[in-house]
Design a protein around this motif. Structure first.
Motif, PDB file in Angstrom:
ATOM      1  N   PHE A  76     -12.899  10.948   4.405  1.00 18.06           N
ATOM      2  CA  PHE A  76     -11.578  10.349   4.592  1.00 18.06           C
ATOM      3  C   PHE A  76     -10.480  11.285   4.086  1.00 18.06           C
ATOM      4  O   PHE A  76      -9.436  11.424   4.722  1.00 18.06           O
ATOM      5  N   GLY A  77     -10.710  11.907   2.944  1.00 19.81           N
ATOM      6  CA  GLY A  77      -9.721  12.835   2.399  1.00 19.81           C
ATOM      7  C   GLY A  77      -9.446  14.004   3.332  1.00 19.81           C
ATOM      8  O   GLY A  77      -8.287  14.378   3.563  1.00 19.81           O
ATOM      9  N   THR A  78     -10.492  14.569   3.913  1.00 20.62           N
ATOM     10  CA  THR A  78     -10.336  15.691   4.846  1.00 20.62           C
ATOM     11  C   THR A  78      -9.594  15.243   6.100  1.00 20.62           C
ATOM     12  O   THR A  78      -8.653  15.921   6.549  1.00 20.62           O
ATOM     13  N   ALA A  79     -10.003  14.098   6.664  1.00 19.16           N
ATOM     14  CA  ALA A  79      -9.357  13.599   7.881  1.00 19.16           C
ATOM     15  C   ALA A  79      -7.874  13.314   7.639  1.00 19.16           C
ATOM     16  O   ALA A  79      -7.024  13.650   8.482  1.00 19.16           O
ATOM     17  N   SER A 131     -15.585   0.720   6.405  1.00 17.57           N
ATOM     18  CA  SER A 131     -16.512   1.731   5.884  1.00 17.57           C
ATOM     19  C   SER A 131     -16.715   1.581   4.382  1.00 17.57           C
ATOM     20  O   SER A 131     -17.842   1.662   3.895  1.00 17.57           O
ATOM     21  N   TRP A 132     -15.627   1.365   3.643  1.00 17.64           N
ATOM     22  CA  TRP A 132     -15.758   1.186   2.196  1.00 17.64           C
ATOM     23  C   TRP A 132     -16.540  -0.091   1.876  1.00 17.64           C
ATOM     24  O   TRP A 132     -17.345  -0.108   0.940  1.00 17.64           O
ATOM     25  N   GLY A 133     -16.321  -1.145   2.657  1.00 21.23           N
ATOM     26  CA  GLY A 133     -17.081  -2.377   2.451  1.00 21.23           C
ATOM     27  C   GLY A 133     -18.562  -2.173   2.715  1.00 21.23           C
ATOM     28  O   GLY A 133     -19.410  -2.641   1.951  1.00 21.23           O
ATOM     29  N   LEU A 134     -18.874  -1.457   3.791  1.00 20.52           N
ATOM     30  CA  LEU A 134     -20.266  -1.176   4.123  1.00 20.52           C
ATOM     31  C   LEU A 134     -20.930  -0.321   3.045  1.00 20.52           C
ATOM     32  O   LEU A 134     -22.066  -0.596   2.631  1.00 20.52           O
ATOM     33  N   ILE A 135     -20.224   0.676   2.560  1.00 19.64           N
ATOM     34  CA  ILE A 135     -20.756   1.527   1.482  1.00 19.64           C
ATOM     35  C   ILE A 135     -20.977   0.699   0.218  1.00 19.64           C
ATOM     36  O   ILE A 135     -21.998   0.858  -0.467  1.00 19.64           O
ATOM     37  N   LEU A 136     -20.056  -0.188  -0.091  1.00 25.59           N
ATOM     38  CA  LEU A 136     -20.204  -1.035  -1.280  1.00 25.59           C
ATOM     39  C   LEU A 136     -21.453  -1.906  -1.170  1.00 25.59           C
ATOM     40  O   LEU A 136     -22.252  -1.992  -2.107  1.00 25.59           O
ATOM     41  N   ASN A 153     -28.155   8.053  -4.577  1.00 20.99           N
ATOM     42  CA  ASN A 153     -27.691   7.542  -3.286  1.00 20.99           C
ATOM     43  C   ASN A 153     -26.306   6.900  -3.378  1.00 20.99           C
ATOM     44  O   ASN A 153     -25.432   7.228  -2.575  1.00 20.99           O
ATOM     45  N   PRO A 154     -26.060   6.004  -4.343  1.00 18.09           N
ATOM     46  CA  PRO A 154     -24.707   5.439  -4.425  1.00 18.09           C
ATOM     47  C   PRO A 154     -23.626   6.493  -4.690  1.00 18.09           C
ATOM     48  O   PRO A 154     -22.590   6.483  -4.019  1.00 18.09           O
ATOM     49  N   LEU A 155     -23.876   7.404  -5.631  1.00 20.68           N
ATOM     50  CA  LEU A 155     -22.872   8.428  -5.921  1.00 20.68           C
ATOM     51  C   LEU A 155     -22.635   9.342  -4.728  1.00 20.68           C
ATOM     52  O   LEU A 155     -21.483   9.652  -4.386  1.00 20.68           O
ATOM     53  N   LEU A 197     -19.330  11.309  -0.429  1.00 20.87           N
ATOM     54  CA  LEU A 197     -19.281  11.779   0.951  1.00 20.87           C
ATOM     55  C   LEU A 197     -18.216  11.036   1.752  1.00 20.87           C
ATOM     56  O   LEU A 197     -17.433  11.655   2.482  1.00 20.87           O
ATOM     57  N   LEU A 198     -18.155   9.717   1.611  1.00 21.15           N
ATOM     58  CA  LEU A 198     -17.154   8.946   2.350  1.00 21.15           C
ATOM     59  C   LEU A 198     -15.743   9.307   1.889  1.00 21.15           C
ATOM     60  O   LEU A 198     -14.850   9.501   2.724  1.00 21.15           O
ATOM     61  N   ALA A 199     -15.538   9.412   0.590  1.00 13.56           N
ATOM     62  CA  ALA A 199     -14.216   9.787   0.077  1.00 13.56           C
ATOM     63  C   ALA A 199     -13.823  11.173   0.571  1.00 13.56           C
ATOM     64  O   ALA A 199     -12.665  11.404   0.950  1.00 13.56           O
ATOM     65  N   SER A 200     -14.776  12.088   0.599  1.00 16.35           N
ATOM     66  CA  SER A 200     -14.509  13.444   1.075  1.00 16.35           C
ATOM     67  C   SER A 200     -14.140  13.446   2.559  1.00 16.35           C
ATOM     68  O   SER A 200     -13.191  14.131   2.970  1.00 16.35           O
TER      69      SER A 200
END
Length: 177
Positions: free
Chosen positions: A50-53, A73-78, A38-40, A45-48
């Protein structure tokens, strides 16, 4: 003379002596999912996304609302990763019923609650612009409710879980995973 018979454990204290006990089967899968998968997957997914956008529209990086959204978003994911890893680790190492309750609570935090928090943030900051994404958001919310509910039912009904996690606050000791 050598005795090749397996050593029999005393399983008198188990609610279901004939059922498995210890971290294995679906319980092991849940622990691996919480601590590693789940963490990975969430980070990737989030990095992908943001990268695509940002690849499609590089001007996003110059827009303060987008940059703030990205930080949020990064804070929430963390936070979700820390909660997920903590729940999985506790299930793995601390065999008391409180670990199961905390894992259930964590499943609902990292799933449906985090989705609702993200939607609230998007609505407050972007208003009606999120209407186009509403079907994706609702799909994500319903999926997270389904999986949190499924794992909650497993943790509450599984004989392995009830044999592994003591209702009293003293951990059960046995060899296993």
């Amino acid at each position: 003379m050598e005795n090749n018979e397996p050593i029999q454990e005393n399983r008198n204290g188990d609610p279901f002596p004939d059922a498995p006990r210890g971290v294995g089967g679906w319980l092991a899968w849940l622990i691996i999912a919480l601590t590693i998968l789940n963490p990975l997957f969430s980070i990737f997914l989030l990095a992908s996304e943001f990268g695509t956008a940002e690849h499609v529209n590089p001007a996003l990086l110059q827009m303060p609302p987008y940059v703030q959204y990205k930080w949020f978003s990064w804070g929430l994911i963390l936070v979700c990763c820390v909660v997920s890893i903590g729940a999985g680790y506790r299930l793995w190492k601390t065999h008391v019923w409180k670990s199961v309750r905390e894992a259930i609570f964590s499943l609902w935090i990292i799933g449906p609650l985090s989705t609702v928090v993200l939607v609230a943030y998007l609505y407050v900051n972007f208003g009606s612009l999120i209407e186009k994404s509403m079907m994706d958001i609702l799909g994500s919310l319903f999926r997270s409710i389904f999986f949190a509910g499924l794992w909650t039912a497993y943790l509450l009904r599984s004989k392995r879980v009830r044999n592994t996690y003591a209702k009293e606050e003293t951990p059960r000791s046995f060899s296993g995973f």
